[in-house]
Design a protein around this motif. Structure first.
Motif, PDB file in Angstrom:
ATOM      1  N   PRO A  92      -5.264  -9.867  73.041  1.00  0.00           N
ATOM      2  CA  PRO A  92      -5.948  -8.762  72.357  1.00  0.00           C
ATOM      3  C   PRO A  92      -4.944  -7.613  72.198  1.00  0.00           C
ATOM      4  O   PRO A  92      -4.603  -6.932  73.166  1.00  0.00           O
ATOM      5  N   ASN A  93      -4.456  -7.454  70.980  1.00  0.00           N
ATOM      6  CA  ASN A  93      -3.386  -6.479  70.708  1.00  0.00           C
ATOM      7  C   ASN A  93      -3.834  -5.370  69.755  1.00  0.00           C
ATOM      8  O   ASN A  93      -3.300  -4.261  69.814  1.00  0.00           O
ATOM      9  N   ALA A  94      -4.818  -5.662  68.885  1.00  0.00           N
ATOM     10  CA  ALA A  94      -5.238  -4.662  67.885  1.00  0.00           C
ATOM     11  C   ALA A  94      -5.548  -3.343  68.580  1.00  0.00           C
ATOM     12  O   ALA A  94      -6.208  -3.317  69.621  1.00  0.00           O
ATOM     13  N   GLY A  95      -5.040  -2.255  68.034  1.00  0.00           N
ATOM     14  CA  GLY A  95      -5.280  -0.955  68.665  1.00  0.00           C
ATOM     15  C   GLY A  95      -5.128   0.174  67.665  1.00  0.00           C
ATOM     16  O   GLY A  95      -4.469   0.022  66.631  1.00  0.00           O
ATOM     17  N   TRP A 203       8.873   2.139  67.582  1.00  0.00           N
ATOM     18  CA  TRP A 203       8.775   2.744  66.258  1.00  0.00           C
ATOM     19  C   TRP A 203       7.878   1.867  65.371  1.00  0.00           C
ATOM     20  O   TRP A 203       8.341   1.014  64.619  1.00  0.00           O
ATOM     21  N   THR A 204       6.587   2.060  65.509  1.00  0.00           N
ATOM     22  CA  THR A 204       5.625   1.393  64.633  1.00  0.00           C
ATOM     23  C   THR A 204       4.796   2.494  63.982  1.00  0.00           C
ATOM     24  O   THR A 204       5.035   3.680  64.207  1.00  0.00           O
ATOM     25  N   SER A 205       3.789   2.105  63.225  1.00  0.00           N
ATOM     26  CA  SER A 205       3.013   3.129  62.495  1.00  0.00           C
ATOM     27  C   SER A 205       2.355   4.121  63.461  1.00  0.00           C
ATOM     28  O   SER A 205       2.157   5.286  63.122  1.00  0.00           O
ATOM     29  N   ILE A 206       2.034   3.659  64.693  1.00  0.00           N
ATOM     30  CA  ILE A 206       1.407   4.563  65.653  1.00  0.00           C
ATOM     31  C   ILE A 206       2.363   5.703  65.998  1.00  0.00           C
ATOM     32  O   ILE A 206       1.999   6.876  65.940  1.00  0.00           O
ATOM     33  N   TRP A 207       3.641   5.377  66.316  1.00  0.00           N
ATOM     34  CA  TRP A 207       4.577   6.445  66.694  1.00  0.00           C
ATOM     35  C   TRP A 207       5.038   7.267  65.496  1.00  0.00           C
ATOM     36  O   TRP A 207       5.377   8.442  65.617  1.00  0.00           O
TER      37      TRP A 207
END
Ligand SMILES: NC(=O)c1ccc[n+]([C@@H]2O[C@H](COP(=O)([O-])OP(=O)(O)OC[C@H]3O[C@@H](n4cnc5c(N)ncnc54)[C@H](O)[C@@H]3O)[C@@H](O)[C@H]2O)c1
Length: 278
Positions: A92-95, A203-207
């Protein structure tokens, strides 16, 4: 020759895998031999992963799934079990870090509590609920929840005297870790290992959203690009001084999903360059 984390013949179910950390986990598990059953809100977003996995001659099955909706997950899980007869590994990774428009707001709002709880906690519960019956019947399974090191320890005091972390996000990740502890206890007797990986900063869309928020709210960062802000926020915070990548998270998930980790359960493993030494 088999590697120590050989996953040939295993079926790995990963949520939120169309990009970022989920994609990196999928690439590593596929490289180690696992068949991928991956989902995200819209399976059309899987073009890159589908191509690279198929080009390598590996198997992949895609689903459009909203983890906040139990029926949506169950439909996909049933399809995977019909096709492959089992799910060995569940990630479960979706966040989400907040609700829509988070990067344009200085403070969090009610919708941030609702969205982080819905996806980061209830979405994890829905995902585990959808697979656990099959794992129990086979007395075998590995569940690796993607939490966050922010769910283990609050951030320091910032300007205005409050913690610098996003409260809804960090509370949701703490809840996911406590849920992992509870499930490790409940499912241990069925030979199911339940652990969590706690990424640090990637460095993904969250950061990118967080860096944009810093740029807009902190004059010290006015001349920095969002990526430069991200790197600045890592120096001085992580002993290793550099960010993690989705593949670093994937390698830890591969280890926890392998026979080498058969005696590890109920643990939250930081992959965070040494930040938060607990
Ligand atoms: N990026 C980081 O620095 C960092 C640090 C610690 C933990 N994490 C955690 O890692 C996980 C992945 O984050 P990421 O950085 O790759 O973010 P991301 O935004 O790049 O990817 C998250 C994915 O989850 C999907 N998703 C969101 N809501 C969904 C829903 N309701 N149903 C199905 N899919 C949904 C998105 O479409 C997206 O593809 C998250 O749980 C996040 O909290 C990230």
């Amino acid at each position: 020759m088999t590697t120590s984390t050989d996953l040939h013949g295993k079926v790995a179910f990963i949520t939120g895998a169309a990009r970022g950390i989920g994609q990196g986990i999928a690439e590593i598990l596929s490289e180690r031999g696992a068949i991928l059953a991956v989902c995200d809100l819209d399976k059309k977003d899987f073009l890159n992963l589908e191509k690279s996995v198929s080009d390598n001659g590996k198997e992949i099955i895609l689903g459009s799934v909203d983890v906040t909706n139990q029926d949506s997950i169950k439909t996909f899980v049933d399809k995977v079990i019909d096709q492959y007869g089992k799910i060995d590994i569940c990630v479960p990774n979706a966040g989400v870090i907040g609700s829509k428009g988070f990067e344009n707001r200085k403070n969090f709002i009610d919708e941030d509590w609702e969205s982080t709880w819905g996806v980061n906690v209830k979405g994890v519960v829905n995902t585990v609920e959808a697979v656990k019956g099959d794992m129990i019947s086979k007395e075998s399974g590995k569940i690796v929840i993607i939490a966050s090191h922010g769910g283990r320890k609050p951030r320091g005091v910032g300007e205005k005297g409050r913690g610098t972390g996003q409260h809804p996000y960090m509370v949701s990740k703490a809840a996911a870790i406590q849920y992992m502890h509870q499930m490790a206890i409940d499912l241990g007797r069925y030979n199911i290992n339940v652990n969590a990986v706690c990424p640090g900063r990637l460095w993904t869309s969250i950061w990118e959203s967080i860096a944009i928020n810093h740029k807009e709210t902190n004059p010290d960062y006015a001349d920095y690009s969002p990526y430069e802000i991200f790197l600045e926020l890592i120096k001085g915070y992580m002993p290793l001084g550099r960010p993690q990548t989705p593949h670093h998270i994937g390698k830890t998930v591969a280890f926890l999903s392998s026979d080498d980790a058969s005696k590890i359960t109920g643990q939250a493993i930081n992959v965070n360059g040494g930040a938060i030494l607990n």
